[in-house]
Design a protein around this motif. Structure first.
Motif, PDB file in Angstrom:
ATOM      1  N   ILE A 113       0.832  -1.202   0.000  1.00  0.00           N
ATOM      2  CA  ILE A 113       0.000   0.000   0.000  1.00  0.00           C
ATOM      3  C   ILE A 113       0.866   1.252   0.000  1.00  0.00           C
ATOM      4  O   ILE A 113       0.649   2.195  -0.770  1.00  0.00           O
ATOM      5  N   ARG A 114       1.870   1.267   0.851  1.00  0.00           N
ATOM      6  CA  ARG A 114       2.738   2.438   0.934  1.00  0.00           C
ATOM      7  C   ARG A 114       3.565   2.628  -0.331  1.00  0.00           C
ATOM      8  O   ARG A 114       4.043   3.741  -0.606  1.00  0.00           O
ATOM      9  N   SER A 115       3.758   1.550  -1.098  1.00  0.00           N
ATOM     10  CA  SER A 115       4.489   1.624  -2.358  1.00  0.00           C
ATOM     11  C   SER A 115       3.594   1.985  -3.536  1.00  0.00           C
ATOM     12  O   SER A 115       4.062   2.030  -4.671  1.00  0.00           O
ATOM     13  N   GLY A 116       2.299   2.205  -3.286  1.00  0.00           N
ATOM     14  CA  GLY A 116       1.399   2.613  -4.344  1.00  0.00           C
ATOM     15  C   GLY A 116       0.856   1.487  -5.190  1.00  0.00           C
ATOM     16  O   GLY A 116       0.391   1.722  -6.316  1.00  0.00           O
ATOM     17  N   GLU A 119      -6.347   3.829  -3.565  1.00  0.00           N
ATOM     18  CA  GLU A 119      -7.066   4.349  -2.405  1.00  0.00           C
ATOM     19  C   GLU A 119      -8.519   4.562  -2.826  1.00  0.00           C
ATOM     20  O   GLU A 119      -8.799   5.283  -3.796  1.00  0.00           O
ATOM     21  N   ILE A 120      -9.462   3.937  -2.112  1.00  0.00           N
ATOM     22  CA  ILE A 120     -10.854   3.960  -2.555  1.00  0.00           C
ATOM     23  C   ILE A 120     -11.729   4.892  -1.723  1.00  0.00           C
ATOM     24  O   ILE A 120     -12.851   5.207  -2.104  1.00  0.00           O
ATOM     25  N   GLY A 121     -11.237   5.359  -0.587  1.00  0.00           N
ATOM     26  CA  GLY A 121     -12.044   6.190   0.300  1.00  0.00           C
ATOM     27  C   GLY A 121     -12.705   7.370  -0.382  1.00  0.00           C
ATOM     28  O   GLY A 121     -13.910   7.624  -0.182  1.00  0.00           O
ATOM     29  N   LEU A 181      -8.349   4.814   3.384  1.00  0.00           N
ATOM     30  CA  LEU A 181      -9.076   3.576   3.115  1.00  0.00           C
ATOM     31  C   LEU A 181      -8.676   3.027   1.750  1.00  0.00           C
ATOM     32  O   LEU A 181      -8.852   3.701   0.734  1.00  0.00           O
ATOM     33  N   TYR A 182      -8.162   1.801   1.757  1.00  0.00           N
ATOM     34  CA  TYR A 182      -7.715   1.152   0.521  1.00  0.00           C
ATOM     35  C   TYR A 182      -8.494  -0.118   0.206  1.00  0.00           C
ATOM     36  O   TYR A 182      -8.282  -0.697  -0.854  1.00  0.00           O
ATOM     37  N   ALA A 183      -9.357  -0.558   1.093  1.00  0.00           N
ATOM     38  CA  ALA A 183      -9.948  -1.884   0.931  1.00  0.00           C
ATOM     39  C   ALA A 183     -11.420  -1.891   1.301  1.00  0.00           C
ATOM     40  O   ALA A 183     -11.880  -1.106   2.132  1.00  0.00           O
ATOM     41  N   LEU A 233     -10.303  -8.693   3.001  1.00  0.00           N
ATOM     42  CA  LEU A 233     -10.606  -7.394   2.405  1.00  0.00           C
ATOM     43  C   LEU A 233     -10.274  -7.435   0.918  1.00  0.00           C
ATOM     44  O   LEU A 233      -9.307  -8.072   0.494  1.00  0.00           O
ATOM     45  N   TYR A 234     -11.070  -6.719   0.130  1.00  0.00           N
ATOM     46  CA  TYR A 234     -10.834  -6.645  -1.311  1.00  0.00           C
ATOM     47  C   TYR A 234      -9.954  -5.449  -1.622  1.00  0.00           C
ATOM     48  O   TYR A 234     -10.263  -4.312  -1.242  1.00  0.00           O
ATOM     49  N   LEU A 235      -8.878  -5.697  -2.338  1.00  0.00           N
ATOM     50  CA  LEU A 235      -7.952  -4.655  -2.765  1.00  0.00           C
ATOM     51  C   LEU A 235      -7.912  -4.617  -4.289  1.00  0.00           C
ATOM     52  O   LEU A 235      -8.006  -5.652  -4.956  1.00  0.00           O
ATOM     53  N   ILE A 236      -7.748  -3.430  -4.855  1.00  0.00           N
ATOM     54  CA  ILE A 236      -7.787  -3.254  -6.305  1.00  0.00           C
ATOM     55  C   ILE A 236      -6.420  -2.777  -6.779  1.00  0.00           C
ATOM     56  O   ILE A 236      -6.027  -1.628  -6.495  1.00  0.00           O
TER      57      ILE A 236
END
Length: 514
Positions: A135-138, A142-144, A170-172, A351-354
């Motif tokens: 996440i921190r590496s991009g 980010e979906i928030g 929020l990412y997930a 959690l779903y991540l895109i």
């Protein structure tokens, strides 16, 4: 601090690749979107309203690849009435790659490192080192900022949202799990046949375990039952700590964090479990079996109690009733010196991540979010709970009754891995008695949940060394319960935890608290 589904230390090397992939990922974000071919619209009478339509730039059905965890021995069929309903209702050509849950985290870490990701992946925990680093590496969107256009997805409780934020963002999309979902499940028919009362304290649990081992609760004339059934990450241990009056994961005292395994209540819990093990009141192979194998022992009538997710009642009881029609299970109401206290869930079971590498534009991100908004439609959620009427269930006397349990398990139960954080439980608002029992428990017990105070923070040291440090304590816990180490051995393990990074974790959490 312990969390589930941590990567192994040997896998951490792969995660370093994420940093070097960042440049390529950012460059890829300007690529064109992938689309599917034209297809059918929603089936007659269906409704997936809610949120703003985001599919204008895409042919229908939209091609969506997903990697999901599978807790069953076989993958569900790629083609079925259930999959057809799901594809048509969401206008999505869903292509699911199923990965065994036991190896899912390892597979996910390798997939992230290789940069060959589908359009949606599930992470079993948002706070693992691999996911935080990615996440921190991009790596992920980010979906928030987008959720205001998707009212069902935006309807997230503040507690749940706090649990899944990373660096305040929020990412997930969480996969539904009630906060008050953990508890104590027992065979109430065994308790009745043994002439005993429902357990109300830990001492009652001990006495009931003795009766279940020595007094032949299944009536087969053989000494072949245990009281408590556990697995290699003893699910009831933290619950016992709470019942004894201890904290959950961390104690905040004098503006500082203290690991809960250094509290007197944790030591009492160790001795309670050791007592059960020494007297053979818990299955002696618990350290060698996983959670699913634990549940199978309950299904096969080998034990009468477990600390578990409340839905174990609805999932296991129908199987038990195939051989014991009068079998029944209840959720316990255990209390200790501080009253009734429950171990919380994180509010999600994955959690779903895109990924940005496969969903390359904002327009396509919105199309993926629309898919999850459609999944949160009550009609689709009802389908995920019961399946299709007259195919997987029928209504009898106003109650849903499964037509073919095997088909339901194969085609429907596994698809519940797609549930977002909203949930509807039954057709036309009618629940089976067992589902009603569980839902009532969730509602009544939510105010009994004791939270983990560390979830609002992130420790960089934990992100780097959490797997190694957690294993030190968990291994020592198992060894102590089984009599492989004594009090001195336990103290040595705690000292090792502090020396190898635990002190830094304590300091980092405490500094953020201040």
């Amino acid at each position: 601090m312990r969390r589930k589904d941590r990567i192994q230390p040997g896998q951490l090397a792969n995660l370093l690749l994420c940093t070097f992939l960042l440049g390529g990922l950012l460059a890829a974000c300007s690529g064109k979107t992938e689309t599917g071919s034209s297809g059918n619209a929603n089936p007659a009478g269906s409704s997936t309203s809610g949120g703003k339509p985001q599919s204008g730039d895409f042919d229908e059905p939209y091609k969506l690849t997903i990697m999901l965890d599978n807790f069953t021995a076989e993958n569900p069929p790629a083609e079925s009435d259930a999959m057809t309903f799901l594809r048509e209702t969401t206008k999505t050509d869903i292509d699911i790659t199923w990965v065994p849950r036991t190896s899912y985290t390892e597979k996910l870490n390798a997939t992230i490192a290789s940069n060959t990701m589908p359009k949606v992946v599930v992470s079993l925990d948002i706070k693992t080192p691999a996911i935080i680093n990615a996440i921190r590496s991009g790596v992920f969107w980010e979906i928030g900022p987008y959720l205001e256009d998707y009212p069902r997805l935006a309807a997230m409780s503040p507690v749940l949202k706090n649990n899944v934020l990373v660096d305040g963002k929020l990412y997930a999309i969480p996969r539904h799990l009630d906060l008050a979902s953990n508890g104590f499940v027992y065979r109430s028919d065994w308790v009745k046949d043994l002439g005993m009362q429902p357990p109300a304290t830990l001492e009652d649990v001990y006495e009931l375990a003795k009766a279940m081992v020595h007094n032949d609760p299944d009536g087969n004339g053989k000494p072949d039952t245990y009281g408590l059934i556990e697995h290699n990450d003893p699910e009831g241990f933290d619950q016992v700590v709470l019942l004894l009056g201890g904290p959950y994961k961390w104690l905040v005292e004098n503006d500082a964090f203290v690991p809960y395994f250094e509290t007197p209540e944790y030591r009492e819990a160790l001795d309670f479990y050791k007592r059960l093990y020494d007297e053979k009141l818990v299955n002696q192979d618990f350290a060698a079996i996983n959670k699913e194998q634990r549940s199978e022992l309950i299904e096969n009538g080998k034990g009468g109690m477990m600390f578990a997710y409340a839905y174990q009642i609805t999932e296991r009881l129908p199987i038990i009733r195939k051989t014991v029609p009068d079998a029944d299970m209840e959720m316990g109401n255990l209390a200790g010196p501080k009253g009734e206290r429950l171990m919380p869930s994180l509010g999600y079971t994955g959690l779903y991540l895109i990924p940005k590498s496969s969903v390359k534009t904002e327009a396509e991100l919105k199309r993926v979010l629309q898919f999850f908004e459609d999944l949160a439609d009550p009609r689709v959620q009802t389908f995920m709970q019961w399946g299709l009427e007259d195919v997987h269930y029928k209504m009898e006397n106003g109650k849903p009754v499964k037509i073919d349990e095997a088909r339901y398990q194969t085609e429907i139960n596994i698809l519940r891995r797609l549930k977002p954080h909203t949930m509807s439980e039954a057709p036309d608002g009618v629940n089976s008695p067992d589902v009603d029992k569980v839902l009532t428990y969730f509602k009544e017990k939510e105010d009994k949940v004791v939270g983990d105070p560390s979830l609002a923070y992130i420790s960089d040291t934990y992100a780097e060394r959490g797997t190694e440090l957690t294993k030190i304590i968990e291994d020592a816990r198992i060894k102590y319960i089984m009599g492989m180490i004594d009090e001195n051995g336990w103290n040595d393990a705690v000292a090792e935890w502090h020396k190898k990074g635990g002190d830094k974790i304590v300091q980092e959490y405490s500094d953020q608290l201040k």
